[in-house]
Design an enzyme around this catalytic site. Sequence first.
Site, PDB file in Angstrom:
ATOM      1  CE  LYS A 109      -6.613  -1.064   4.756  1.00  0.00           C
ATOM      2  NZ  LYS A 109      -7.886  -1.271   4.282  1.00  0.00           N
TER       3      LYS A 109
ATOM      4  CG  HIS B 111      -4.620   0.763  -3.897  1.00  0.00           C
ATOM      5  ND1 HIS B 111      -3.928   0.526  -2.772  1.00  0.00           N
ATOM      6  CD2 HIS B 111      -5.853  -0.221  -4.017  1.00  0.00           C
ATOM      7  CE1 HIS B 111      -4.715  -0.428  -2.112  1.00  0.00           C
ATOM      8  NE2 HIS B 111      -5.432  -0.826  -2.920  1.00  0.00           N
TER       9      HIS B 111
ATOM     10  CE1 TYR C 196      -6.179  -7.788  -6.797  1.00  0.00           C
ATOM     11  CE2 TYR C 196      -6.030  -8.630  -4.749  1.00  0.00           C
ATOM     12  CZ  TYR C 196      -6.010  -7.663  -5.629  1.00  0.00           C
ATOM     13  OH  TYR C 196      -5.643  -6.439  -4.654  1.00  0.00           O
TER      14      TYR C 196
ATOM     15  NE  ARG D 137      -3.546  -2.284   2.919  1.00  0.00           N
ATOM     16  CZ  ARG D 137      -3.149  -3.346   3.341  1.00  0.00           C
ATOM     17  NH1 ARG D 137      -1.990  -3.501   3.979  1.00  0.00           N
ATOM     18  NH2 ARG D 137      -4.282  -4.375   3.616  1.00  0.00           N
TER      19      ARG D 137
ATOM     20  NE  ARG E 267      -2.777  -3.724  -1.145  1.00  0.00           N
ATOM     21  CZ  ARG E 267      -2.151  -4.640  -0.334  1.00  0.00           C
ATOM     22  NH1 ARG E 267      -0.982  -4.579  -0.154  1.00  0.00           N
ATOM     23  NH2 ARG E 267      -3.065  -5.062   0.222  1.00  0.00           N
TER      24      ARG E 267
ATOM     25  CG  HIS F  84      -5.890  -9.046   1.496  1.00  0.00           C
ATOM     26  ND1 HIS F  84      -5.855  -9.367  -0.023  1.00  0.00           N
ATOM     27  CD2 HIS F  84      -5.939  -7.617   1.360  1.00  0.00           C
ATOM     28  CE1 HIS F  84      -6.052  -8.476  -0.780  1.00  0.00           C
ATOM     29  NE2 HIS F  84      -5.835  -7.350   0.023  1.00  0.00           N
TER      30      HIS F  84
END
Length: 332
Positions: free
Chosen positions: A210, A278, A313, A184, A281, A304
Site C-alpha cells: 500500500k 484475504h 490478531y 494481499r 492473509r 502494517h
Amino acid sequence: MAKLSDKKSTEARSGAPAPIELICANADISLQMTRWLSHLRAERRLSPKTLEAYARDVRQFLTFLAEHWGALVSLPRFAKLEASDVRAFMAARRSDDIGGRSLMRALAGLRSFGRFLEREGKGNVGALSAIRAPKIGKSLPKPLQMASAKRLADANERAGENRDPWIWARDAAVMALLYGSGLRISEALGLKRRDVPAPGAGDVLIVNGKGNKTRMVPVLQNVLELIADYAAQCPHPLPAEGPMFVGARGGPLSPRIIQLTMERMRGALGLPDSATPHALRHSFATHLLTRGGDLRAIQELLGHASLSTTQIYTGIDTERLFEVYKTAHPRA
C-alpha cells in the site's frame, strides 16, 4: 453532479491526476482539489484506490453543499463552513445506508482537504475538525484452519473441473503465496516474473504494498516450487518485466478470477463464506501468532503501518483459547 474530466492521455504522460471539473463548485475549488490529490499522490504516496475514494467523498460533499446552500461552492464560502453543515452531510449519508467505516473514511478525506487548504493559505476550515468521527464496531478477521488453508493451495483439489491444468497450477500457486507469505491479493498479482526467485535460488520476495511502500517477505521453497510448476505449464510467455501471474488470454490476472476460484473451492471443501483470498492473509498472521510469532515481526511481514492494526490478531488467538477451554475443560 460532479465528474472527472476525460484527459487520460495527459495523465498517463505526466503521471499526475487529471484536472478535476466540478459543476457544483467554482473553478477555484476544482483547482485546489486537483492540487490536493497531486500532493497526496506525490508526497503522501497514497494508493490509487485511496485517492479515488477521497476524491469521490469530497465530490459528494461539494455536491451536497451546493444543494444545501442553493449555490455553487466557492473557496470563501467553503472557508465559512459550519459544523452543522458537516453534520447534515453525515446524516444524509447515513440515510443512504452508508456504514460507519465509510463515513469515517469520508470524514478523513474531508479533513485532509481542509488541512491542505489551510497550508495553502486558502482559509481555516475548522468545522471539519470539530466533528467527532463515527464509532465503528471492531470485527475480528476469521482465519481458516491450517488444514483447510493447505487444501486451497493443492491443485489436485480441482482435478475434476473442466479447466486447463495450468490454470489449476496458477491458482494453487497464488493461494499458496497468500497463505505462505501473508500477501494481499493485489501484492501477489502485482509481482513481476523477475521478482520471484527460482526454487533454491532465494527465499525472499520484494513486495510493493500500500502507498507504493516496498518490503521484504520470506517465501517458502515449496511455494516457489508451485510457482515454478505453474510457469512451466503456462502456455503464454512470461517475460521478466511482465506479470508473474496471467489470465487465460495471457494478460494480467484479475483479482476477481481468484475470488471466483475461492468461491467454487469453498463450496467443494465445505468452507464458510468468510473463506476469501484475504482470509488466507489473516490465517497467515493468526497461525504465526498461535505458534509463538512476535507481534512486531508479524507487523513487518504484513506491511502494517501501525502495530495497533496487527494487534487485532491477538483477539483471535484469545477467542480460540476460550473455545478450547469451553470444549475441553471438565467443568466448562
